[in-house]
Design a protein around this motif. Structure first.
Motif, PDB file in Angstrom:
ATOM      1  N   ARG A  41     102.165  73.823 -15.670  1.00 44.21           N
ATOM      2  CA  ARG A  41     102.155  74.852 -14.376  1.00 44.21           C
ATOM      3  C   ARG A  41     100.909  75.388 -14.384  1.00 44.21           C
ATOM      4  O   ARG A  41     100.353  75.871 -15.336  1.00 44.21           O
ATOM      5  CB  ARG A  41     103.348  75.596 -14.574  1.00 44.21           C
ATOM      6  CG  ARG A  41     103.607  76.567 -13.398  1.00 44.21           C
ATOM      7  CD  ARG A  41     104.844  77.424 -13.684  1.00 44.21           C
ATOM      8  NE  ARG A  41     105.364  78.217 -12.541  1.00 44.21           N
ATOM      9  CZ  ARG A  41     106.075  77.810 -11.612  1.00 44.21           C
ATOM     10  NH1 ARG A  41     106.286  76.651 -11.564  1.00 44.21           N
ATOM     11  NH2 ARG A  41     106.229  78.627 -10.326  1.00 44.21           N
ATOM     12  N   LYS A  42     100.306  75.565 -13.259  1.00 41.59           N
ATOM     13  CA  LYS A  42      99.095  76.633 -12.820  1.00 41.59           C
ATOM     14  C   LYS A  42      99.721  77.431 -11.648  1.00 41.59           C
ATOM     15  O   LYS A  42      99.528  76.776 -10.731  1.00 41.59           O
ATOM     16  CB  LYS A  42      97.853  75.567 -12.899  1.00 41.59           C
ATOM     17  CG  LYS A  42      96.670  76.444 -12.733  1.00 41.59           C
ATOM     18  CD  LYS A  42      95.607  75.476 -12.749  1.00 41.59           C
ATOM     19  CE  LYS A  42      94.236  76.453 -12.553  1.00 41.59           C
ATOM     20  NZ  LYS A  42      92.977  75.716 -12.504  1.00 41.59           N
ATOM     21  N   GLY A  43      99.569  78.597 -12.035  1.00 39.90           N
ATOM     22  CA  GLY A  43     100.097  79.505 -10.956  1.00 39.90           C
ATOM     23  C   GLY A  43     101.033  80.545 -10.984  1.00 39.90           C
ATOM     24  O   GLY A  43     101.468  80.664 -12.210  1.00 39.90           O
ATOM     25  N   ALA A  44     101.354  81.184 -10.153  1.00 41.08           N
ATOM     26  CA  ALA A  44     102.449  82.105 -10.099  1.00 41.08           C
ATOM     27  C   ALA A  44     103.665  81.414  -9.595  1.00 41.08           C
ATOM     28  O   ALA A  44     104.051  80.303 -10.079  1.00 41.08           O
ATOM     29  CB  ALA A  44     102.050  83.412  -9.527  1.00 41.08           C
ATOM     30  N   GLU A  45     104.406  82.348  -8.621  1.00 43.91           N
ATOM     31  CA  GLU A  45     105.586  81.679  -8.213  1.00 43.91           C
ATOM     32  C   GLU A  45     105.114  80.441  -7.187  1.00 43.91           C
ATOM     33  O   GLU A  45     105.957  79.523  -7.053  1.00 43.91           O
ATOM     34  CB  GLU A  45     106.364  82.680  -7.145  1.00 43.91           C
ATOM     35  CG  GLU A  45     107.818  82.037  -6.748  1.00 43.91           C
ATOM     36  CD  GLU A  45     108.600  81.754  -8.054  1.00 43.91           C
ATOM     37  OE1 GLU A  45     109.282  80.662  -8.142  1.00 43.91           O
ATOM     38  OE2 GLU A  45     108.841  82.707  -8.974  1.00 43.91           O
TER      39      GLU A  45
END
Length: 245
Positions: A41-45
């Motif tokens: 994962r890379k990011g927020a929501e």
């Protein structure tokens, strides 16, 4: 959700045994019965992500648009949305700009899903899907060598499944330039990349094997599992111009 970077460096080899991860509740679920295990994962929501998502029976997810594209494999149950019903061992690609409202019925559903990993430079249909061979059919087949089932292919990436029958020993799986990802749908394998790097892959484990050279590398695969091993492969894509975040 705060910004997160988990196994997000595509130049680094990684292996994740999903049995060692805890199910966490997805905040967007309308009825509270959607769970996920994050693999990368890379990011927020909104994130570039590879995730195992489990929908309990009779769950819904709000309508949403795939601004970076979505691809997923149904690994258990049946997926229902605007595009149809997709049983276990279905592979679905929803291109950039597509939208849907998942509505899961009584048998629930579990998927491996990859988000924001498509490219605007190679346009695709709004949605495409494939039915993979069932494990029971592969095990009962007369073919005793590795069986390959091609799925999606473009200059940017190739996806396919491989079935390794019980007794496979040191079968070479080439890791092409720009790497390879493997998700094990069923069974168990041992992989070896040179003498120093070996790994046991169990059901629903995910691995990434980068290759920044111009020549394929050799990944040796062996299995003595009763079911053999059934793997989904995505290759040649780790340096593509995907949407990302």
């Amino acid at each position: 959700m705060e910004w997160q970077e988990l196994n997000s460096d595509k130049t680094v080899m990684v292996h994740v045994d999903s049995d060692e991860l805890t199910w966490t509740k997805a905040s967007q679920a309308t009825k509270g019965g959607v769970w996920r295990k994050m693999l990368e994962r890379k990011g927020a929501e909104v994130a570039r992500a590879t995730t195992i998502v489990r929908f309990d029976p009779h769950q819904e997810f709000p309508r949403h648009t795939h601004n970076g594209g979505e691809e997923f494999i149904v690994v258990a149950g049946t997926w229902h949305d605007d595009y149809g019903a997709f049983p276990a061992y279905s592979y679905v690609r929803n291109y950039i700009g597509s939208s849907h409202t998942p509505k899961i019925k009584e048998d629930g559903c579990t998927i491996l899903v990859k988000l924001r990993q498509m490219s605007k430079t190679r346009e695709e249909p709004e949605t495409s899907s494939w039915s993979l061979p069932a494990l029971v059919d592969l095990k009962m087949g007369k073919e005793r060598d590795v069986q390959k089932f091609p799925l999606f292919s473009s200059p940017l990436e190739r996806t396919y499944t491989l079935y390794f029958p019980k007794g496979t020993m040191d079968k070479i799986l080439p890791i092409p330039p720009h790497g390879l990802e493997m998700f094990l749908l069923a069974g168990c394998i041992k992989s070896e990349l040179g003498k120093a790097t070996s790994c046991i892959h169990t059901k629903w484990s995910w691995s990434r094997f980068p290759n920044d050279t111009a020549a394929p590398q050799k990944l040796f695969i062996s299995t003595d599992h009763e079911d053999g091993a059934y793997a989904w492969i995505k290759e040649g894509h780790l340096d593509s111009d995907e949407v990302g975040v």
